[in-house]
Design an enzyme around this catalytic site. Structure first.
Site, short mmCIF file in Angstrom:
data_model
loop_
_atom_site.label_atom_id
_atom_site.label_comp_id
_atom_site.label_asym_id
_atom_site.label_seq_id
_atom_site.Cartn_x
_atom_site.Cartn_y
_atom_site.Cartn_z
N CYS A 131 0.84 -1.20 0.00
CA CYS A 131 0.00 0.00 0.00
C CYS A 131 0.88 1.25 0.00
O CYS A 131 1.46 1.62 1.03
CB CYS A 131 -0.93 0.02 1.21
SG CYS A 131 -1.99 1.49 1.23
N CYS A 134 -0.21 4.08 2.46
CA CYS A 134 0.15 3.78 3.86
C CYS A 134 1.66 3.91 4.06
O CYS A 134 2.11 4.44 5.08
CB CYS A 134 -0.34 2.40 4.25
SG CYS A 134 -2.15 2.28 4.30
#
Length: 178
Positions: A131, A134
């Site tokens: 991700c 993130c």
């Protein structure tokens, strides 16, 4: 299965992984809590029962009960967040970024350990789960807290090696059963 047994279980073609596993764990300059929290969180994120069984006992020995629970919490919350935020980022409609997530993430604000450690573990899990949003978010928090790039790199090196060991051992188990 201890760390040495895990390394021994790797096939000859994965000699680099054997060396890297010993290096990223055995020669890490991270403080024990950061190191073993990263190891535990990434072992969980790797989804490999073999790797988790091998690394969890030593992680438990090297972590306080609070840090042990927080590392597991980092793996759990990032399993959810990495899917949600990666999907939101990958969708071509930018309006999804304006919608409220509506997902509980209380542990991020109160993990029960030093916030920097929890952010480092979350970054490592995010590296495994791929991700980018993130990764950027956790890296920025860490850098603002004064964490050096080399420390951040240590965490994602551990993630890379743990994930590679997990993939290799799981593949070997499938091939052996065939």
């Amino acid at each position: 299965m201890a760390l040495d047994e895990l390394k021994s279980a790797l096939p000859d073609y994965a000699k680099d992984l054997k060396l890297n596993l010993g290096s990223v764990i055995g020669n890490s300059e991270l403080p024990q809590q950061q190191l073993w929290g990263t190891v535990l969180a990434t072992a969980i994120a790797s989804r490999s029962a073999v790797v988790l069984r091998a690394l969890e006992p030593e992680a438990r020995e090297n972590l306080s009960p609070e840090a042990y629970q927080a590392a597991k919490a980092a793996a759990a919350i990032m399993a959810m967040n990495n899917v949600y935020y990666r999907t939101r980022h990958l969708l071509s409609d930018p309006e999804y970024g304006n919608l409220r997530a509506g997902l509980r993430m209380n542990v991020i604000g109160n993990p029960g350990v030093d916030q920097t450690d929890f952010e480092l573990w979350s970054l490592a899990v995010s590296a495994i789960n791929g991700c980018g949003m993130c990764l950027d978010s956790h890296e920025q928090v860490l850098r603002k807290a004064g964490v050096e790039r080399e420390t951040v790199q240590e965490a994602f090196k551990i993630a890379a090696v743990v994930q590679a060991v997990a993939a290799t051992l799981d593949a070997e188990a499938v091939l052996a059963a065939a």
